[in-house]
Design a protein around this motif. Sequence first.
Motif, PDB file in Angstrom:
ATOM      1  N   UNK A  40       0.818  -1.215   0.000  1.00  0.00           N
ATOM      2  CA  UNK A  40       0.000   0.000   0.000  1.00  0.00           C
ATOM      3  C   UNK A  40       0.848   1.259   0.000  1.00  0.00           C
ATOM      4  N   UNK A  41       1.919   1.222   0.778  1.00  0.00           N
ATOM      5  CA  UNK A  41       2.838   2.371   0.844  1.00  0.00           C
ATOM      6  C   UNK A  41       3.467   2.629  -0.535  1.00  0.00           C
ATOM      7  N   UNK A  42       3.949   1.563  -1.171  1.00  0.00           N
ATOM      8  CA  UNK A  42       4.567   1.700  -2.502  1.00  0.00           C
ATOM      9  C   UNK A  42       3.548   2.166  -3.532  1.00  0.00           C
ATOM     10  N   UNK A  43       2.325   1.660  -3.436  1.00  0.00           N
ATOM     11  CA  UNK A  43       1.286   2.047  -4.401  1.00  0.00           C
ATOM     12  C   UNK A  43       0.914   3.516  -4.214  1.00  0.00           C
ATOM     13  N   UNK A  44       0.760   3.963  -2.958  1.00  0.00           N
ATOM     14  CA  UNK A  44       0.399   5.360  -2.704  1.00  0.00           C
ATOM     15  C   UNK A  44       1.467   6.289  -3.279  1.00  0.00           C
ATOM     16  N   UNK A  45       2.736   5.948  -3.067  1.00  0.00           N
ATOM     17  CA  UNK A  45       3.830   6.780  -3.586  1.00  0.00           C
ATOM     18  C   UNK A  45       3.830   6.758  -5.123  1.00  0.00           C
ATOM     19  N   UNK A  48       1.171   8.956  -6.527  1.00  0.00           N
ATOM     20  CA  UNK A  48       1.607  10.351  -6.456  1.00  0.00           C
ATOM     21  C   UNK A  48       2.618  10.666  -7.542  1.00  0.00           C
ATOM     22  N   UNK A  49       3.571   9.749  -7.748  1.00  0.00           N
ATOM     23  CA  UNK A  49       4.562   9.948  -8.824  1.00  0.00           C
ATOM     24  C   UNK A  49       3.868  10.064 -10.179  1.00  0.00           C
ATOM     25  N   UNK A  50       2.759   9.345 -10.332  1.00  0.00           N
ATOM     26  CA  UNK A  50       2.043   9.347 -11.617  1.00  0.00           C
ATOM     27  C   UNK A  50       1.087  10.536 -11.732  1.00  0.00           C
ATOM     28  N   UNK A  51       1.098  11.424 -10.724  1.00  0.00           N
ATOM     29  CA  UNK A  51       0.351  12.679 -10.849  1.00  0.00           C
ATOM     30  C   UNK A  51      -0.973  12.734 -10.110  1.00  0.00           C
ATOM     31  N   UNK A  52      -1.351  11.631  -9.462  1.00  0.00           N
ATOM     32  CA  UNK A  52      -2.634  11.633  -8.740  1.00  0.00           C
ATOM     33  C   UNK A  52      -2.488  12.331  -7.392  1.00  0.00           C
ATOM     34  N   UNK A 248       9.176  -7.323  -4.950  1.00  0.00           N
ATOM     35  CA  UNK A 248       9.295  -6.086  -4.167  1.00  0.00           C
ATOM     36  C   UNK A 248       7.974  -5.327  -4.285  1.00  0.00           C
ATOM     37  N   UNK A 249       7.640  -4.499  -3.289  1.00  0.00           N
ATOM     38  CA  UNK A 249       6.396  -3.719  -3.384  1.00  0.00           C
ATOM     39  C   UNK A 249       6.268  -2.924  -4.686  1.00  0.00           C
ATOM     40  N   UNK A 250       7.391  -2.413  -5.210  1.00  0.00           N
ATOM     41  CA  UNK A 250       7.322  -1.653  -6.469  1.00  0.00           C
ATOM     42  C   UNK A 250       6.897  -2.512  -7.658  1.00  0.00           C
ATOM     43  N   UNK A 251       7.152  -3.826  -7.613  1.00  0.00           N
ATOM     44  CA  UNK A 251       6.673  -4.703  -8.688  1.00  0.00           C
ATOM     45  C   UNK A 251       5.154  -4.606  -8.793  1.00  0.00           C
ATOM     46  N   UNK A 252       4.506  -4.494  -7.648  1.00  0.00           N
ATOM     47  CA  UNK A 252       3.040  -4.392  -7.631  1.00  0.00           C
ATOM     48  C   UNK A 252       2.621  -2.965  -7.982  1.00  0.00           C
ATOM     49  N   UNK A 253       3.337  -1.973  -7.422  1.00  0.00           N
ATOM     50  CA  UNK A 253       2.945  -0.572  -7.615  1.00  0.00           C
ATOM     51  C   UNK A 253       2.925  -0.190  -9.098  1.00  0.00           C
ATOM     52  N   UNK A 254       3.950  -0.649  -9.845  1.00  0.00           N
ATOM     53  CA  UNK A 254       4.001  -0.290 -11.272  1.00  0.00           C
ATOM     54  C   UNK A 254       2.792  -0.831 -12.029  1.00  0.00           C
ATOM     55  N   UNK A 255       2.390  -2.073 -11.719  1.00  0.00           N
ATOM     56  CA  UNK A 255       1.254  -2.686 -12.415  1.00  0.00           C
ATOM     57  C   UNK A 255      -0.050  -1.972 -12.029  1.00  0.00           C
TER      58      UNK A 255
END
Length: 288
Positions: A40-45, A48-52, A248-255
């Motif tokens: 959740x932390x990685x997805x929230x960040x 935000x990086x994607x402009x939301x 890694x959490x970022x693997x999920x966040x990118x998708x």
Amino acid sequence: MVRNIYEGKKFPKVEMPSCPIERKLKGQTAIVTGASSGIGKAVAIAMGHAGAQVIVNYNHGEDAVYKEVIPEIQRCGSKAIGFQADVSKEDQVLAMFAQAKKEYDTVDILINNAGLQQDAAFDEMTLAQWQKVIDVNLTGQFLCAREAVREFKRRGVRKEISCAAGKIICISSVHEVIPWAGHVNYASSKGGVMLMMKSIAQEVAPYRIRVNSVCPGAIKTPINTAAWATPEAEKELLKLIPYQRVGEPDDIARVVVWLASDDADYIHGESIFVDGGMTLYPGFATGG
Ligand code: NAD
């Protein structure tokens, strides 16, 4: 015991790319539940990086939300607020959506991520353990998805923002299809998420509301530290992962960012497995 057919072989080490900075979600508001740690932390960040602009939900872990997640989202020019709510409590979920609308006028994206495990052998599992996991992992996702659909239907499509009236992404698990001894409550909650997601998707599609799941395999987060924290544990775990690395959490966040964007506009009612091949039945890799 399952033999590790990958053991002893040399595989290339690959550097992970950093989170996307293309602002695919500009102008959209995302609620991410359980965003004080892990996925959740990685997805929230990443949102935000994607402009939301992001509503960073948490139940515990206030420090991480206000010292790490929100500052990182703001650092790259997006807005964010924290909101404490237990997703299994209807009044708290209603208050969270009310606050999101007050702050940012509407909600465009819901990431139903909050979840937990309370493991026990089946005949030792208490009713409280069963109910707690179902309450958070399944009922929590229902309560948040219902509020999101109410808002998406009320507002409809804004073409300049997105092709869809809204997007819901449920963070499910490989255990929506893989049975899991010792975790009957957890596997049942994720199996429930699968048919909840697909049934909602079927019902709300004509309103141009997109509903999908992302199903992680083994990802390094606090929920499963024991499974990867020591070299011995990681070696055992890799027997289940053909791609031969723990996620890694970022693997999920990118998708998740991609799935929430208009690039994925025709994907609807799908469970997308992000698991390094864990659902390929690696025990059969030697021919069964
Ligand atoms: P985590 O423990 O790091 O994160 C879970 C988050 O949910 C925490 O921030 C926690 O405070 C929050 N939470 C728990 N109960 C809550 C409640 N009632 N209300 C609001 N927030 C609450 O674990 P994680 O691995 O990041 O898990 C995130 C999601 O990913 C979960 O749904 C989990 O089932 C799923 N998942 C994780 C893995 C994995 O390997 N890590 C694999 C498959 C699925």
